[in-house]
Design an enzyme around this catalytic site. Structure first.
Site, mmCIF file in Angstrom:
data_model
loop_
_atom_site.group_PDB
_atom_site.id
_atom_site.type_symbol
_atom_site.label_atom_id
_atom_site.label_comp_id
_atom_site.label_asym_id
_atom_site.label_seq_id
_atom_site.Cartn_x
_atom_site.Cartn_y
_atom_site.Cartn_z
ATOM 1 N N ASP A 461 0.845 -1.191 0.000
ATOM 2 C CA ASP A 461 0.000 0.000 0.000
ATOM 3 C C ASP A 461 0.882 1.244 0.000
ATOM 4 O O ASP A 461 1.812 1.360 0.799
ATOM 5 C CB ASP A 461 -0.912 0.001 1.235
ATOM 6 C CG ASP A 461 -1.976 1.079 1.151
ATOM 7 O OD1 ASP A 461 -2.994 0.849 0.495
ATOM 8 O OD2 ASP A 461 -1.778 2.162 1.755
ATOM 9 N N ILE A 462 0.606 2.183 -0.927
ATOM 10 C CA ILE A 462 1.362 3.432 -0.994
ATOM 11 C C ILE A 462 1.033 4.273 0.236
ATOM 12 O O ILE A 462 -0.134 4.517 0.533
ATOM 13 C CB ILE A 462 1.030 4.218 -2.276
ATOM 14 C CG1 ILE A 462 1.217 3.336 -3.518
ATOM 15 C CG2 ILE A 462 1.893 5.473 -2.370
ATOM 16 C CD1 ILE A 462 2.613 2.902 -3.780
ATOM 17 N N GLU A 504 -4.666 2.464 -4.232
ATOM 18 C CA GLU A 504 -3.202 2.482 -4.119
ATOM 19 C C GLU A 504 -2.656 1.188 -3.549
ATOM 20 O O GLU A 504 -1.520 1.143 -3.087
ATOM 21 C CB GLU A 504 -2.752 3.661 -3.252
ATOM 22 C CG GLU A 504 -3.178 3.600 -1.806
ATOM 23 C CD GLU A 504 -4.533 4.249 -1.552
ATOM 24 O OE1 GLU A 504 -4.764 4.676 -0.412
ATOM 25 O OE2 GLU A 504 -5.353 4.333 -2.489
#
Length: 730
Positions: A461-462, A504
């Site tokens: 996950d960004i 994301e």
């Protein structure tokens, strides 16, 4: 005999070394003239040009010490000449020191190369087990990881370098006279595993191009010797070549004149500075062929084996993969195992007609978009039209030349693949979409259990991605996602599974990779991504990601492994983000997936009582024989409906069910069997050619699958796996 380019370059390098003293003397003389002229700008321009040339060419030929000093002189004079301000006393003193150091090196005879000659063989690719050499970004420095690294992690294949068709790394020549910009861009390209050769001057560029034969050139437009000097140099290089080298221009200029000059010189792309590294990488991948270009796949169904093989030969000669079968009954299995982009059917075959086969294919939702082309000697227009009405996309008449066949099939198959890409690929990143990546993951999980190999799943996950969108806008945010997707594609193996799981969040599956190896690899990518610079309206910025890792055999189900990876991801975020965490807890058995070692206190092996659900004679005979050899009692019924009505004093605890009765629109049958016979184990049986379809049923509730006829040892291994699972629940 054609001279060796590497030898040519070495000769040029020695010639340069012989002249280096004269170049240094010219700079020193020009500096003295500048001092005597009371700092006239004309004299300053001459000194700067001499220093600029030495700064750009010295490092290229191995004189890094002289190049660094000349660069300092060049930068100091540039500030004075371009800003129309008098030189400060401090700047004059600093430049005088640099000139003195240059003069001292020349007087002591130390103007010798301190770098080795350019290697003719590529340097070894850094191992994925080693940390990235790129320093952490100043904006978001990497945080310590939550799980300590092992002292001797298991080996993992090295990171893939972008390579040409002969397996050599793609070499990029970057020509940029702004040292800071050039070094930064070179580091960004290295993160994507491009081999970058940075030079700051146009001198010697043609010979360097001949020596290195680069995959591409990245070229500035403006140099001290002309506002279009870069385009002029490229035009001269392209005129010498039989095949043009791909060129990308970067420049502060964004006017029509500069862009037109770039086109006329043979340039392929043009970016105005500052340029986002992600966009540049996309252009490089496209121009250098680093993007995956899988050959088209064509399935031919024709009862004439000679004609089928001729078609195969013609299509494969054009770079496609082709397979011919003569029995229409094999078509559905071949569609699943071979996964063609297009099907060629004959109109008339003994078992069934081409029109009937097309109707059978179109009955299944997954093949509604599959292009079907009839290739037949049928000349009756009404028959041809009726075939098209049944769902065919085109009708080609026999005889047909190989050229016409290739042209027709390539156009239709290529168009179909392009459309299919939008069905299973994320439109922004080009990675597998949510549904497709989970479907592929089901196959990988089943394969890992069958082959007794580890499988690691990483959910990534960004970090603070909403903040990126809010600060820089969604266009920039999209570019960040594309850059990350490209980084994953270039750092991971072709056999690894990569998908955009949503927003994301990304999902990566690493076959035959332990969670410790996976952590090493993903953490290396984390370091590289954190070092990557993105461009927004308010300047450059960096982004990090967090990841959680879990896998098989620690978790025996796909759902369990994904839930564990997701929990590890949230642990990484709670610990401060920008880190990779391995799942260390499991609610599932971690025993050997194949053979369970019986301890004296262990529960006994379960006594299997099987129910075979199949109307297929071959399947029934194969299963009866195989189960009898293992001493397993069994009963047989034709379909799921009869199985649900099956009544016996002792209920079965092992269900073997024909795949065709529980796939597609019949998936609810699998759920009914699971509920009715709980806690019995359910195993899908299918022909060998349909293995991917059989593996997919494990995502919907099947415990395992068995290919018919069973290969030696596969049924005992299956029973051992199921026995181990049974004991773990006691």
């Amino acid at each position: 005999m054609k001279p060796d380019p590497a030898e040519q370059f070495e000769l040029l390098r020695r010639r340069y070394a012989a002249q280096i003293g004269e170049r240094v003397a010219a700079i020193i003389a020009s500096w003295h003239h500048l001092e005597q002229s009371q700092w006239e700008k004309a004299a300053g321009i001459e000194t700067r040009q001499l220093a600029h040339k030495l700064a750009g060419s010295a490092a290229m030929f191995g004189f890094a010490d002289l190049g660094a000093i000349a660069r300092e002189i060049d930068i100091g004079l540039k500030e004075w000449l371009e800003h129309d301000q008098p030189l400060t006393e401090a700047t004059r003193h600093y430049l005088t020191q640099q000139i003195a150091q240059l003069q001292r090196l020349a007087a002591e005879g130390k103007v010798t190369a301190i770098l080795p000659p350019i290697a003719t063989e590529p340097a070894p690719t850094p191992s994925a087990a080693m940390p990235a050499e790129t320093p952490a970004p100043p904006v978001t420095p990497p945080q310590p990881v939550a799980t300590s690294m092992p002292s001797n992690p298991a080996p993992r294949p090295t990171l893939p370098v972008v390579r040409d068709q002969n397996g050599r790394p793609h070499t990029i020549i970057l020509v940029e006279d702004d040292q800071e910009f050039g070094n930064n861009l070179s580091q960004q390209l290295h993160l994507f595993n491009y081999d970058v050769h940075l030079i700051a001057d146009l001198e010697g560029l043609p010979t360097l191009v001949r020596a290195l034969n680069p995959a591409a050139i990245i070229m500035d437009v403006v140099f001290p010797n002309g506002d279009l000097a870069g385009t002029e140099a490229i035009a001269a290089i392209q005129r010498e070549r039989t095949a043009p080298v791909p060129v990308i221009f970067l420049s502060q200029r964004d006017d029509f004149t500069a862009r037109l000059a770039a086109v006329r010189s043979g340039g392929h792309a043009y970016f105005a500075k500052p340029v986002d590294a992600g966009r540049l990488i996309e252009a490089l991948d496209r121009l250098t062929g680093a993007e995956e270009n899988t050959p088209l796949r064509v399935l031919i169904v024709d009862d004439d084996p000679d004609f089928g093989q001729r078609c195969v030969h013609s299509l494969e000669a054009a770079g496609m993969y082709a397979r011919a079968i003569t029995d229409p009954r094999e078509t559905l299995d071949q569609l699943q195992s071979f996964q063609p982009d297009l099907i060629i059917l004959d109109m008339y075959m003994p078992i069934c007609s081409g029109k009937e086969l097309a109707s059978v294919i179109r009955q299944q939702d997954r093949y509604v978009g599959m292009p079907i082309v009839f290739l037949s000697a049928e000349t009756n227009r009404s028959q041809q039209q009726s075939a098209l009405l049944l769902g065919a996309d085109d009708f080609l008449a026999k005889p047909i030349s190989p050229e016409d066949l290739v042209a027709a099939i390539a156009a239709r198959a290529g168009r179909a693949r392009y459309v299919q890409r939008f069905l299973i690929r994320d439109s922004l990143t080009g990675l597998l979409n949510h549904q497709a990546v989970e479907s592929e993951l089901a196959r990988e999980f089943a394969r890992a259990e069958r082959l007794q190999q580890p499988l690691s799943i990483a959910i990534i996950d960004i970090d603070h991605f909403k903040r990126v969108n809010d600060t820089y806008g969604h266009v920039v945010g999209d570019q960040v996602l594309r850059s990350f997707a490209r980084l994953l594609q270039q750092r991971l193996r072709k056999s690894d599974l990569i998908g955009r799981h949503g927003g994301e969040e990304f999902l990566v599956a690493l076959p035959n990779t332990s969670v410790i190896e996976a952590r090493t690899l993903i953490d290396t990518i984390r370091n590289s991504f954190a070092a990557l610079r993105h461009y927004g309206t308010s300047g450059m910025f960096s982004v990090t990601f967090s990841a959680g890792i879990a896998g098989y055999p620690q978790h025996r189900s796909q759902i369990g492994a994904m839930q564990a990876a997701d929990a590890a991801l949230y642990q990484a975020k709670r610990a401060g983000r920008n880190r990779v965490v391995i799942d260390t807890t499991s609610n599932e058995s971690t025993a050997s997936p194949i053979v369970a070692v019986a301890e004296p206190s262990s529960p006994p092996q379960p006594h299997w009582r099987a129910l075979i659900i199949s109307a297929n004679g071959i399947q029934r005979r194969s299963m009866r024989q195989a189960l009898a050899e293992q001493g397993v009692t069994y009963q047989l019924v034709n379909d799921v409906e009869r199985a649900l009505a099956y009544d016996a004093p002792i209920r079965p605890n092992l269900i073997f069910v024909d795949m065709t009765q529980i796939e597609g629109t019949r998936i609810p049958n699998l759920i009914l069997l699971r509920e009715h016979f709980a806690p019995a184990r359910i195993v899908t049986i299918a022909p060998t050619a349909a293995e991917p379809r059989a593996a997919a049923t494990t995502a919907f509730g099947a415990d395992d699958y068995l290919l018919i006829p069973p290969a030696a040892g596969t049924l005992p291994a299956l029973l051992d796996r199921l026995s181990a699972s049974e004991r773990s629940m006691l």
